[in-house]
Design an enzyme around this catalytic site. Structure first.
Site, PDB file in Angstrom:
ATOM      1  N   LEU A  31       0.816  -1.291  -0.003  1.00 26.82           N
ATOM      2  CA  LEU A  31      -0.180   0.146   0.040  1.00 26.82           C
ATOM      3  C   LEU A  31       0.831   1.373  -0.071  1.00 26.82           C
ATOM      4  CD1 LEU A  31      -2.881  -0.874   2.532  1.00 26.82           C
ATOM      5  CD2 LEU A  31      -2.861  -1.195   0.136  1.00 26.82           C
ATOM      6  N   THR A  33       1.875   2.614  -2.723  1.00 28.38           N
ATOM      7  CA  THR A  33       1.489   3.580  -3.688  1.00 28.38           C
ATOM      8  C   THR A  33      -0.171   3.270  -4.148  1.00 28.38           C
ATOM      9  OG1 THR A  33       2.447   2.296  -5.571  1.00 28.38           O
ATOM     10  CG2 THR A  33       3.685   4.250  -4.743  1.00 28.38           C
ATOM     11  N   SER A  75       8.188   2.994  -9.387  1.00 25.03           N
ATOM     12  CA  SER A  75       8.137   3.342 -10.670  1.00 25.03           C
ATOM     13  C   SER A  75       8.476   4.751 -11.115  1.00 25.03           C
ATOM     14  CB  SER A  75       6.663   2.715 -11.027  1.00 25.03           C
ATOM     15  OG  SER A  75       5.678   3.571 -10.347  1.00 25.03           O
ATOM     16  N   TYR A 138      15.154   2.955 -12.798  1.00 29.94           N
ATOM     17  CA  TYR A 138      13.802   2.116 -12.897  1.00 29.94           C
ATOM     18  C   TYR A 138      14.027   1.215 -14.065  1.00 29.94           C
ATOM     19  CZ  TYR A 138       9.125   1.473 -14.193  1.00 29.94           C
ATOM     20  OH  TYR A 138       7.921   0.819 -14.611  1.00 29.94           O
TER      21      TYR A 138
END
Length: 272
Positions: A31, A33, A75, A138
């Protein structure tokens, strides 16, 4: 039973909405994001860190999991070069933990959510064999994970499908969710497969076009810098491979996708 890691996120929650129509689903998410309220009530929700081997092992011991959909990741690529440790720990190390627990419980099927940011930037259509040129931590963490998954598939006779995409939108009726469903069907009927597929609608959209379409549909003004408005599309995916092999076709255009997302979320307090 299907385990959706990162199933409380924007894309994950829509994938879960589709899967619960025909499958038993467990959602595992920290949780950070994601949003608990976005998880379909028909799914079993467990909060936890992907790198927490003990907790993850407990989940696999509790449920008869046959397939994993791996959507969990740090991300925002703009931040990744400022804190690469976070991205390699969350996206690479945690994936290794997941794969270790999967092997211990004889789970061989996995769908991995990756990114077209692995490719070199170009205005030409991108094929799965296009030149790889990662420009941030990333993208590199995603590409490294893809390589790990390929090694595991070969060494441990696993089934893995990697889906490369960018800027997903819409809801459970959208193009991305259809692709996940097709990918799940594919790993379920194979004994050993490793495939990479591009996703998208095969078209590039200007930032200006996206801004204007959003404003038209939502009746809200969107403020962007002039430099962003003039951005040109740099990732246009060729869908030839996934169309031929999985029967996937992108049916939605930009207006359909934005309308779909707006209608599905305007009355829900999801913190995505």
């Amino acid at each position: 039973m299907i385990l959706v890691v990162g199933g409380a996120g924007y894309i994950g929650s829509h994938v879960v909405n589709r899967l619960v129509e025909t499958e038993q689903v467990v959602v595992y998410d920290n949780l950070s994001t994601g949003c608990r309220e976005a998880v379909n009530e028909q799914a079993i929700f467990i909060e936890g860190e992907l790198a927490d081997e003990k907790r993850l092992t407990h989940v696999f011991s509790l449920f008869s999991i046959k397939t994993v959909v791996h959507l969990a990741a740090a991300s925002p690529e703009v931040e990744s070069n400022e804190n690469p440790q976070l991205y390699y720990e969350n996206n690479v190390t945690a994936t290794l933990v997941l794969l270790k627990v999967m092997r211990e419980h004889h789970v061989k099927n996995i769908i991995y959510s990756s990114t077209v940011l692995t490719y070199a930037r170009t205005n030409e259509p991108l094929h799965e064999q296009s030149y790889i040129e990662t420009t941030n931590s990333y993208a590199r963490s995603k590409y490294f994970s893809e390589q790990i998954l390929q090694d595991y598939t070969l060494a441990y006779k696993m089934n893995c499908i990697v889906l490369r995409y960018l800027n997903g939108s819409g809801s459970q009726e959208g193009d991305l969710v259809n692709a996940f469903s097709l990918a799940l069907e594919t790993v379920a009927k194979n004994e050993q497969v490793f495939k990479i597929y591009n996703l998208g609608n095969g078209q590039g959209s200007l930032v200006k076009e996206i801004k204007e379409t959003n404003e038209e549909i939502t009746n809200n003004n969107i403020n962007l810098s002039s430099s962003r408005i003039e951005d040109q599309p740099v990732f246009i995916e060729s869908l030839k491979k996934i169309q031929q092999e999985l029967g996937y076709y992108a049916e939605k255009n930009l207006q359909h996708m934005i309308s779909n997302a707006w209608n599905g979320h305007q009355n829900k307090n999801f913190n995505f």
